[in-house]
Design a protein around this motif. Structure first.
Motif, mmCIF file in Angstrom:
data_model
loop_
_atom_site.group_PDB
_atom_site.id
_atom_site.type_symbol
_atom_site.label_atom_id
_atom_site.label_comp_id
_atom_site.label_asym_id
_atom_site.label_seq_id
_atom_site.Cartn_x
_atom_site.Cartn_y
_atom_site.Cartn_z
ATOM 1 N N ASP A 223 -8.509 2.681 -4.275
ATOM 2 C CA ASP A 223 -8.456 2.275 -5.828
ATOM 3 C C ASP A 223 -7.955 0.993 -5.890
ATOM 4 O O ASP A 223 -7.401 0.293 -4.960
ATOM 5 N N ASN A 224 -7.709 0.420 -7.148
ATOM 6 C CA ASN A 224 -7.300 -0.884 -7.464
ATOM 7 C C ASN A 224 -5.711 -0.828 -7.148
ATOM 8 O O ASN A 224 -5.236 -0.002 -7.439
ATOM 9 N N ILE A 225 -5.285 -1.975 -6.406
ATOM 10 C CA ILE A 225 -4.037 -1.827 -6.067
ATOM 11 C C ILE A 225 -3.434 -3.538 -6.492
ATOM 12 O O ILE A 225 -4.212 -4.406 -6.426
ATOM 13 N N THR A 226 -2.139 -3.611 -6.913
ATOM 14 C CA THR A 226 -1.923 -5.090 -7.349
ATOM 15 C C THR A 226 -1.481 -5.924 -6.110
ATOM 16 O O THR A 226 -1.411 -5.598 -4.908
ATOM 17 N N THR A 227 -1.744 -7.178 -6.244
ATOM 18 C CA THR A 227 -1.636 -8.177 -5.242
ATOM 19 C C THR A 227 0.037 -8.142 -4.674
ATOM 20 O O THR A 227 0.093 -8.589 -3.517
ATOM 21 N N ASP A 228 0.908 -7.891 -5.655
ATOM 22 C CA ASP A 228 2.206 -7.832 -5.282
ATOM 23 C C ASP A 228 2.178 -6.707 -4.048
ATOM 24 O O ASP A 228 3.019 -6.891 -2.809
#
Length: 67
Positions: free
Chosen positions: A40-45
């Motif tokens: 799934d999508n995950i933040t760049t942080d």
């Protein structure tokens, strides 16, 4: 096109680490680990925390795959 984190899982095997070890070392949530496991999508942080913890680059933990 989608993102694959297979490189991350191979890197963990090479470093003899489990997902729980990564979670603790990178100080990320279990929900983030679950998202990574599902692709799934995950933040760049979060991705940068993982790279910092594993002393690697984004290219070492993820890749794009054409559907």
């Amino acid at each position: 096109m989608r993102i694959s984190y297979n490189k991350l899982w191979k890197l963990l095997i090479d470093k003899n680490m489990k997902r729980k070890d990564l979670q603790e070392k990178a100080n990320i949530s279990s929900a983030s680990i679950a998202k990574l496991g599902k692709g799934d999508n995950i933040t760049t942080d979060v991705l940068l925390k993982i790279c910092d913890a594993l002393d690697c680059t984004l290219e070492d933990i993820m890749e794009t795959i054409k559907d």
